[in-house]
Each structure stands twice: as C-alpha cells, then as structure tokens.
Design a protein around this motif. Sequence first.
Motif, PDB file in Angstrom:
ATOM      1  N   ALA A   1       0.828  -1.215   0.000  1.00 54.39           N
ATOM      2  CA  ALA A   1       0.000   0.000   0.000  1.00 54.39           C
ATOM      3  C   ALA A   1       0.858   1.259   0.000  1.00 54.39           C
ATOM      4  N   VAL A   2       1.890   1.277   0.818  1.00 58.11           N
ATOM      5  CA  VAL A   2       2.744   2.464   0.907  1.00 58.11           C
ATOM      6  C   VAL A   2       3.507   2.685  -0.396  1.00 58.11           C
ATOM      7  N   LEU A   3       4.123   1.632  -0.909  1.00 61.74           N
ATOM      8  CA  LEU A   3       4.954   1.806  -2.101  1.00 61.74           C
ATOM      9  C   LEU A   3       4.124   2.021  -3.363  1.00 61.74           C
ATOM     10  N   LEU A   4       3.011   1.322  -3.505  1.00 63.87           N
ATOM     11  CA  LEU A   4       2.162   1.562  -4.679  1.00 63.87           C
ATOM     12  C   LEU A   4       1.436   2.901  -4.557  1.00 63.87           C
ATOM     13  N   GLY A   5       1.149   3.329  -3.333  1.00 63.36           N
ATOM     14  CA  GLY A   5       0.575   4.650  -3.120  1.00 63.36           C
ATOM     15  C   GLY A   5       1.561   5.770  -3.393  1.00 63.36           C
ATOM     16  N   ALA A   6       2.850   5.441  -3.348  1.00 63.50           N
ATOM     17  CA  ALA A   6       3.875   6.448  -3.634  1.00 63.50           C
ATOM     18  C   ALA A   6       3.981   6.743  -5.128  1.00 63.50           C
ATOM     19  N   VAL A   7       3.472   5.849  -5.969  1.00 67.86           N
ATOM     20  CA  VAL A   7       3.547   6.066  -7.422  1.00 67.86           C
ATOM     21  C   VAL A   7       2.800   7.335  -7.839  1.00 67.86           C
ATOM     22  N   PRO A   8       1.514   7.507  -7.481  1.00 68.34           N
ATOM     23  CA  PRO A   8       0.847   8.749  -7.892  1.00 68.34           C
ATOM     24  C   PRO A   8       1.440   9.987  -7.222  1.00 68.34           C
ATOM     25  N   LEU A   9       1.939   9.831  -5.991  1.00 67.64           N
ATOM     26  CA  LEU A   9       2.572  10.977  -5.328  1.00 67.64           C
ATOM     27  C   LEU A   9       3.848  11.392  -6.056  1.00 67.64           C
ATOM     28  N   ALA A  10       4.620  10.415  -6.481  1.00 64.77           N
ATOM     29  CA  ALA A  10       5.842  10.726  -7.239  1.00 64.77           C
ATOM     30  C   ALA A  10       5.492  11.349  -8.580  1.00 64.77           C
ATOM     31  N   LEU A  11       4.396  10.917  -9.183  1.00 64.96           N
ATOM     32  CA  LEU A  11       3.969  11.499 -10.459  1.00 64.96           C
ATOM     33  C   LEU A  11       3.592  12.967 -10.285  1.00 64.96           C
TER      34      LEU A  11
ATOM     35  N   THR B   1       4.548  15.028  -7.947  1.00 68.79           N
ATOM     36  CA  THR B   1       5.697  15.857  -7.578  1.00 68.79           C
ATOM     37  C   THR B   1       6.765  15.917  -8.658  1.00 68.79           C
ATOM     38  N   GLY B   2       6.585  15.130  -9.729  1.00 72.56           N
ATOM     39  CA  GLY B   2       7.557  15.135 -10.812  1.00 72.56           C
ATOM     40  C   GLY B   2       8.762  14.243 -10.565  1.00 72.56           C
ATOM     41  N   ALA B   3       8.697  13.403  -9.538  1.00 76.49           N
ATOM     42  CA  ALA B   3       9.824  12.537  -9.203  1.00 76.49           C
ATOM     43  C   ALA B   3       9.697  11.138  -9.789  1.00 76.49           C
ATOM     44  N   LEU B   4       8.666  10.897 -10.587  1.00 78.99           N
ATOM     45  CA  LEU B   4       8.448   9.559 -11.132  1.00 78.99           C
ATOM     46  C   LEU B   4       9.223   9.382 -12.433  1.00 78.99           C
ATOM     47  N   THR B   5      10.354   8.747 -12.316  1.00 82.42           N
ATOM     48  CA  THR B   5      11.162   8.388 -13.483  1.00 82.42           C
ATOM     49  C   THR B   5      10.935   6.901 -13.758  1.00 82.42           C
ATOM     50  N   PRO B   6      11.311   6.415 -14.922  1.00 80.81           N
ATOM     51  CA  PRO B   6      11.159   4.977 -15.164  1.00 80.81           C
ATOM     52  C   PRO B   6      11.878   4.112 -14.126  1.00 80.81           C
ATOM     53  N   SER B   7      13.075   4.506 -13.732  1.00 78.30           N
ATOM     54  CA  SER B   7      13.796   3.704 -12.732  1.00 78.30           C
ATOM     55  C   SER B   7      13.131   3.785 -11.359  1.00 78.30           C
ATOM     56  N   ALA B   8      12.586   4.931 -10.996  1.00 77.66           N
ATOM     57  CA  ALA B   8      11.868   5.045  -9.722  1.00 77.66           C
ATOM     58  C   ALA B   8      10.608   4.185  -9.739  1.00 77.66           C
ATOM     59  N   TYR B   9       9.922   4.169 -10.879  1.00 79.13           N
ATOM     60  CA  TYR B   9       8.707   3.367 -11.019  1.00 79.13           C
ATOM     61  C   TYR B   9       9.018   1.873 -10.881  1.00 79.13           C
ATOM     62  N   VAL B  10      10.049   1.425 -11.583  1.00 83.46           N
ATOM     63  CA  VAL B  10      10.442   0.019 -11.496  1.00 83.46           C
ATOM     64  C   VAL B  10      10.897  -0.309 -10.075  1.00 83.46           C
TER      65      VAL B  10
ATOM     66  N   THR C   1      10.093  -3.252  -5.211  1.00 81.87           N
ATOM     67  CA  THR C   1      10.132  -3.287  -3.756  1.00 81.87           C
ATOM     68  C   THR C   1       8.766  -3.648  -3.173  1.00 81.87           C
ATOM     69  N   SER C   2       7.697  -3.225  -3.835  1.00 84.46           N
ATOM     70  CA  SER C   2       6.361  -3.541  -3.320  1.00 84.46           C
ATOM     71  C   SER C   2       6.066  -5.030  -3.401  1.00 84.46           C
ATOM     72  N   SER C   3       6.730  -5.735  -4.306  1.00 80.93           N
ATOM     73  CA  SER C   3       6.482  -7.167  -4.436  1.00 80.93           C
ATOM     74  C   SER C   3       7.458  -8.009  -3.623  1.00 80.93           C
ATOM     75  N   LEU C   4       8.277  -7.367  -2.824  1.00 78.90           N
ATOM     76  CA  LEU C   4       9.321  -8.060  -2.071  1.00 78.90           C
ATOM     77  C   LEU C   4       8.764  -9.154  -1.163  1.00 78.90           C
ATOM     78  N   LEU C   5       7.701  -8.891  -0.443  1.00 81.13           N
ATOM     79  CA  LEU C   5       7.130  -9.860   0.492  1.00 81.13           C
ATOM     80  C   LEU C   5       5.880 -10.543  -0.053  1.00 81.13           C
ATOM     81  N   HIS C   6       5.536 -10.288  -1.303  1.00 77.52           N
ATOM     82  CA  HIS C   6       4.242 -10.749  -1.797  1.00 77.52           C
ATOM     83  C   HIS C   6       4.140 -12.271  -1.897  1.00 77.52           C
ATOM     84  N   ALA C   7       5.212 -12.952  -2.207  1.00 80.73           N
ATOM     85  CA  ALA C   7       5.159 -14.417  -2.251  1.00 80.73           C
ATOM     86  C   ALA C   7       4.853 -14.978  -0.866  1.00 80.73           C
TER      87      ALA C   7
END
Length: 105
Positions: A18-28, A30-39, A44-50
């Motif tokens: 929730a925190v990391l996927l919620g950071a995507v629109p916030l980064a967009l 603020t102009g901080a959403l680059t392709p590498s930041a998005y990836v 990182t959001s999928s780190l514990l998903h398994a």
Amino acid sequence: MRRLSTRRLLVTDSALRAVLLGAVPLALVTGALTPSAYVGLLGTSSLLHAWGKAGKHAFFVPLLSDDQRLAANSMLSTSLWSETIAGPALAGLLVGAVSRPASSA
C-alpha cells in the motif's frame, strides 16, 4: 520471515504494498516519477508478496478440518488468480471512466 505470525506477515505485506504503490501517484504529482523510480517502487512492493500469498493459505489452515482443506485451498487459489486477471481489466475501465484527457492549452 519464519518468526513472523501469519497475521503479521499478511499485514506487513499489505502495508508495504500500500505504501509503495501509493507512492507512485505521489511521485507522479511531484515530478519525481522516473522509469527507474517506477520500477524500483514496483519491485520493492512485491518483495514480500510471495510470503503474503503463502500466508493467506496458512491463515485458513487452523480454521478448517482436514477434509475441507483441499476445497478451501482450491477456492482461495481461484480467488487469487481471479484478482490477477480481473483486477487490471477493472482498473483500466475505472481509469477510462474517471480520468479526462489532458487538454492542450
């Protein structure tokens, strides 16, 4: 991860996503959403998903009798695959209905 209870594992996975996927629109915004930041945020959001998916299955084990476990496992797996398939399609419909095209002024 083995030391964490099933409940804590599910909450940790959900909170991290929730925190990391919620950071995507916030980064967009603020102009901080680059392709590498998005990836990086997606990865990182999928780190514990398994472990979170395994925790969902383990969460129901104490609640069921031995003869119910196979059916419950099948139903939970079907539910997880359904959300994987239907989720993006529903999100696309929602975005199409809610967002407006940018006007050139």
